[in-house]
Design a protein around this motif. Structure first.
Motif, PDB file in Angstrom:
ATOM      1  N   ALA A   1      71.459 -58.221  91.696  1.00 44.94           N
ATOM      2  CA  ALA A   1      70.902 -57.243  92.626  1.00 44.94           C
ATOM      3  C   ALA A   1      69.552 -56.728  92.132  1.00 44.94           C
ATOM      4  CB  ALA A   1      71.865 -56.065  92.801  1.00 44.94           C
ATOM      5  N   GLY A   2      69.246 -56.976  90.851  1.00 46.78           N
ATOM      6  CA  GLY A   2      68.017 -56.471  90.259  1.00 46.78           C
ATOM      7  C   GLY A   2      67.108 -57.573  89.762  1.00 46.78           C
ATOM      8  N   LYS A   3      66.377 -57.295  88.719  1.00 47.74           N
ATOM      9  CA  LYS A   3      65.419 -58.214  88.124  1.00 47.74           C
ATOM     10  C   LYS A   3      65.965 -58.724  86.784  1.00 47.74           C
ATOM     11  CE  LYS A   3      62.571 -57.231  91.491  1.00 47.74           C
ATOM     12  NZ  LYS A   3      61.378 -56.422  91.340  1.00 47.74           N
ATOM     13  N   PRO A   4      65.389 -59.792  86.236  1.00 50.90           N
ATOM     14  CA  PRO A   4      65.881 -60.300  84.952  1.00 50.90           C
ATOM     15  C   PRO A   4      65.643 -59.308  83.823  1.00 50.90           C
ATOM     16  CG  PRO A   4      63.838 -61.395  85.571  1.00 50.90           C
ATOM     17  CD  PRO A   4      64.282 -60.603  86.759  1.00 50.90           C
ATOM     18  N   SER A   5      66.390 -59.466  82.761  1.00 51.10           N
ATOM     19  CA  SER A   5      66.248 -58.581  81.616  1.00 51.10           C
ATOM     20  C   SER A   5      66.132 -59.400  80.341  1.00 51.10           C
ATOM     21  CB  SER A   5      67.439 -57.616  81.523  1.00 51.10           C
ATOM     22  OG  SER A   5      68.641 -58.338  81.359  1.00 51.10           O
ATOM     23  N   VAL A   6      65.603 -58.775  79.293  1.00 50.47           N
ATOM     24  CA  VAL A   6      65.358 -59.441  78.016  1.00 50.47           C
ATOM     25  C   VAL A   6      66.352 -58.945  76.981  1.00 50.47           C
ATOM     26  CG1 VAL A   6      63.686 -59.830  76.161  1.00 50.47           C
ATOM     27  CG2 VAL A   6      62.906 -59.667  78.544  1.00 50.47           C
ATOM     28  N   ASP A   7      66.991 -59.892  76.303  1.00 52.10           N
ATOM     29  CA  ASP A   7      67.828 -59.570  75.154  1.00 52.10           C
ATOM     30  C   ASP A   7      66.917 -59.554  73.940  1.00 52.10           C
ATOM     31  OD1 ASP A   7      69.498 -59.588  72.921  1.00 52.10           O
ATOM     32  OD2 ASP A   7      71.045 -60.793  73.904  1.00 52.10           O
ATOM     33  N   ARG A   8      66.588 -58.370  73.469  1.00 54.64           N
ATOM     34  CA  ARG A   8      65.605 -58.235  72.394  1.00 54.64           C
ATOM     35  C   ARG A   8      66.097 -58.822  71.071  1.00 54.64           C
ATOM     36  NH1 ARG A   8      61.295 -54.989  73.491  1.00 54.64           N
ATOM     37  NH2 ARG A   8      60.999 -54.373  71.313  1.00 54.64           N
ATOM     38  N   ASP A   9      67.400 -58.933  70.922  1.00 56.21           N
ATOM     39  CA  ASP A   9      67.923 -59.545  69.700  1.00 56.21           C
ATOM     40  C   ASP A   9      67.648 -61.047  69.679  1.00 56.21           C
ATOM     41  OD1 ASP A   9      68.891 -57.142  68.723  1.00 56.21           O
ATOM     42  OD2 ASP A   9      70.852 -57.392  69.677  1.00 56.21           O
ATOM     43  N   LYS A  10      67.637 -61.669  70.862  1.00 61.52           N
ATOM     44  CA  LYS A  10      67.383 -63.110  70.939  1.00 61.52           C
ATOM     45  C   LYS A  10      65.895 -63.438  71.038  1.00 61.52           C
ATOM     46  CE  LYS A  10      71.743 -64.527  73.147  1.00 61.52           C
ATOM     47  NZ  LYS A  10      72.321 -65.190  74.339  1.00 61.52           N
ATOM     48  N   CYS A  11      65.103 -62.514  71.563  1.00 61.58           N
ATOM     49  CA  CYS A  11      63.671 -62.755  71.764  1.00 61.58           C
ATOM     50  C   CYS A  11      62.963 -62.899  70.419  1.00 61.58           C
ATOM     51  CB  CYS A  11      63.062 -61.609  72.558  1.00 61.58           C
ATOM     52  SG  CYS A  11      61.284 -61.777  72.836  1.00 61.58           S
ATOM     53  N   VAL A  12      62.154 -63.959  70.296  1.00 60.06           N
ATOM     54  CA  VAL A  12      61.404 -64.194  69.052  1.00 60.06           C
ATOM     55  C   VAL A  12      59.929 -63.832  69.209  1.00 60.06           C
ATOM     56  CG1 VAL A  12      62.994 -66.014  68.332  1.00 60.06           C
ATOM     57  CG2 VAL A  12      60.931 -66.624  69.614  1.00 60.06           C
ATOM     58  N   GLY A  13      59.559 -63.339  70.382  1.00 64.18           N
ATOM     59  CA  GLY A  13      58.180 -62.913  70.583  1.00 64.18           C
ATOM     60  C   GLY A  13      57.176 -64.044  70.679  1.00 64.18           C
TER      61      GLY A  13
ATOM     62  N   THR B   1      55.792 -56.150  73.405  1.00 63.05           N
ATOM     63  CA  THR B   1      55.747 -54.843  72.770  1.00 63.05           C
ATOM     64  C   THR B   1      56.572 -54.905  71.500  1.00 63.05           C
ATOM     65  OG1 THR B   1      57.654 -54.047  74.039  1.00 63.05           O
ATOM     66  CG2 THR B   1      55.469 -53.666  74.977  1.00 63.05           C
ATOM     67  N   GLN B   2      55.957 -54.579  70.392  1.00 66.98           N
ATOM     68  CA  GLN B   2      56.617 -54.682  69.084  1.00 66.98           C
ATOM     69  C   GLN B   2      57.174 -56.090  68.861  1.00 66.98           C
ATOM     70  OE1 GLN B   2      59.488 -51.467  69.201  1.00 66.98           O
ATOM     71  NE2 GLN B   2      57.949 -49.951  68.603  1.00 66.98           N
ATOM     72  N   ARG B   3      56.369 -57.081  69.278  1.00 66.48           N
ATOM     73  CA  ARG B   3      56.684 -58.499  69.105  1.00 66.48           C
ATOM     74  C   ARG B   3      57.939 -58.931  69.873  1.00 66.48           C
ATOM     75  NH1 ARG B   3      55.336 -59.718  62.695  1.00 66.48           N
ATOM     76  NH2 ARG B   3      53.151 -59.032  62.778  1.00 66.48           N
ATOM     77  N   LYS B   4      58.219 -58.230  70.937  1.00 65.40           N
ATOM     78  CA  LYS B   4      59.332 -58.596  71.815  1.00 65.40           C
ATOM     79  C   LYS B   4      58.852 -58.547  73.260  1.00 65.40           C
ATOM     80  CE  LYS B   4      62.516 -58.728  68.512  1.00 65.40           C
ATOM     81  NZ  LYS B   4      63.291 -59.941  68.148  1.00 65.40           N
ATOM     82  N   ALA B   5      59.395 -59.436  74.109  1.00 67.99           N
ATOM     83  CA  ALA B   5      59.015 -59.452  75.519  1.00 67.99           C
ATOM     84  C   ALA B   5      59.618 -58.262  76.252  1.00 67.99           C
ATOM     85  CB  ALA B   5      59.477 -60.751  76.174  1.00 67.99           C
ATOM     86  N   ALA B   6      58.845 -57.705  77.163  1.00 65.92           N
ATOM     87  CA  ALA B   6      59.319 -56.606  78.008  1.00 65.92           C
ATOM     88  C   ALA B   6      58.863 -56.880  79.436  1.00 65.92           C
ATOM     89  CB  ALA B   6      58.760 -55.271  77.515  1.00 65.92           C
ATOM     90  N   ILE B   7      59.766 -56.691  80.383  1.00 60.59           N
ATOM     91  CA  ILE B   7      59.477 -56.981  81.787  1.00 60.59           C
ATOM     92  C   ILE B   7      59.200 -55.691  82.548  1.00 60.59           C
ATOM     93  CG2 ILE B   7      60.376 -57.975  83.928  1.00 60.59           C
ATOM     94  CD1 ILE B   7      62.122 -59.806  82.222  1.00 60.59           C
ATOM     95  N   ASP B   8      58.059 -55.649  83.218  1.00 62.38           N
ATOM     96  CA  ASP B   8      57.710 -54.522  84.087  1.00 62.38           C
ATOM     97  C   ASP B   8      58.396 -54.767  85.429  1.00 62.38           C
ATOM     98  OD1 ASP B   8      56.561 -52.723  85.872  1.00 62.38           O
ATOM     99  OD2 ASP B   8      54.600 -52.801  84.915  1.00 62.38           O
ATOM    100  N   LYS B   9      59.457 -54.035  85.711  1.00 58.87           N
ATOM    101  CA  LYS B   9      60.245 -54.274  86.920  1.00 58.87           C
ATOM    102  C   LYS B   9      59.476 -53.965  88.202  1.00 58.87           C
ATOM    103  CE  LYS B   9      63.783 -55.570  84.506  1.00 58.87           C
ATOM    104  NZ  LYS B   9      65.107 -54.989  84.503  1.00 58.87           N
ATOM    105  N   GLU B  10      58.420 -53.161  88.091  1.00 62.11           N
ATOM    106  CA  GLU B  10      57.615 -52.863  89.268  1.00 62.11           C
ATOM    107  C   GLU B  10      56.759 -54.066  89.663  1.00 62.11           C
ATOM    108  OE1 GLU B  10      57.726 -50.112  91.149  1.00 62.11           O
ATOM    109  OE2 GLU B  10      59.392 -49.482  89.876  1.00 62.11           O
ATOM    110  N   LYS B  11      56.280 -54.802  88.687  1.00 59.64           N
ATOM    111  CA  LYS B  11      55.451 -55.979  88.956  1.00 59.64           C
ATOM    112  C   LYS B  11      56.292 -57.228  89.210  1.00 59.64           C
ATOM    113  CE  LYS B  11      51.439 -54.588  86.155  1.00 59.64           C
ATOM    114  NZ  LYS B  11      50.586 -54.989  84.998  1.00 59.64           N
ATOM    115  N   CYS B  12      57.463 -57.305  88.604  1.00 54.40           N
ATOM    116  CA  CYS B  12      58.309 -58.495  88.699  1.00 54.40           C
ATOM    117  C   CYS B  12      58.743 -58.741  90.153  1.00 54.40           C
ATOM    118  CB  CYS B  12      59.543 -58.316  87.809  1.00 54.40           C
ATOM    119  SG  CYS B  12      60.747 -59.651  87.909  1.00 54.40           S
TER     120      CYS B  12
END
Length: 210
Positions: free
Chosen positions: A47-59, A75-86
């Motif tokens: 129902a929403g947008k994708p999300s990032v598992d920061r533990d798995k993200c290697v940047g 951000t801090q060497r991890k991917a972050a998704i802007d839900k407004e732009k996505c």
């Protein structure tokens, strides 16, 4: 999705199984999920947008480079998704080599089923179509699971129809009459008896009838 749109004829071969989101997986689900674009698959599941598992993200930044909407930043060497732009296209999910980006799988069961029917209709509308369903090794969960359990009911065989709705209905009716296999999840949950609704017995929160 474009290849399905351009196809002159649709022929499907489906493995029938139980499913943790839809109760069962048959011809309709194969048409909907199998023929949809990545964005369509995500729209059905979430129902929403994708999300990032920061533990798995290697940047690595691959997802950010692939995003056409510039909705991903590191951000801090991890991917972050802007839900407004996505826009929910799901391209980042396919580009991530570390399975760090996923759909939420948070769609209401009734809405998910309705979307599956709509997507299935879109796949075959105006095209000759024929469908084969294989009822063997019927697992308790979707085939996409890396792990799965032993089959829940005995092998039945193969069914076929020009009507995917009638085909799913026939598969359901036959499955419901089968004796659970000892040691399987269905056998354990229904104490070895044939349950009134095997799909609800295995996955109580699903609403496959809707």
């Amino acid at each position: 999705g474009r290849a399905i749109y351009d196809a002159d004829v649709i022929v499907t071969v489906t493995h029938f199984k139980c499913h943790e989101l839809t109760g069962y997986g048959g011809a309709l689900k194969n048409l909907a999920m199998g023929c949809a674009s990545r964005r369509g698959k995500m729209e059905m599941h979430s129902a929403g947008k994708p999300s990032v598992d920061r533990d798995k993200c290697v940047g690595c930044g691959t997802c950010a480079r692939q995003c056409a909407e510039s909705a991903i930043a590191l951000t801090q060497r991890k991917a972050a998704i802007d839900k407004e732009k996505c826009v929910g296209c799901g391209r980042c999910i396919g580009s991530c080599l570390y399975d760090a980006i996923t759909a939420e799988n948070d769609q209401d069961a009734g809405v998910l089923n309705a979307k599956i029917v709509e997507y299935a209709m879109a796949a075959i509308k105006g095209k000759p179509n024929f469908h084969v369903t294989v009822m063997t090794d019927i697992s308790p969960n979707c085939d996409c699971h890396a792990e799965n359990d032993v089959p829940v009911i005995p092998d039945v065989g193969m069914l076929a129809s020009f009507d995917p709705v009638a085909l799913d209905r026939a598969c359901i009716d036959i499955a419901m009459r089968q004796t659970p296999i000892e040691g399987g999840e269905l056998y354990e949950k229904c104490a070895g008896e044939i349950p009134e609704d095997m799909f609800a017995c295995i996955h109580p929160t699903t609403r496959w009838q809707s």
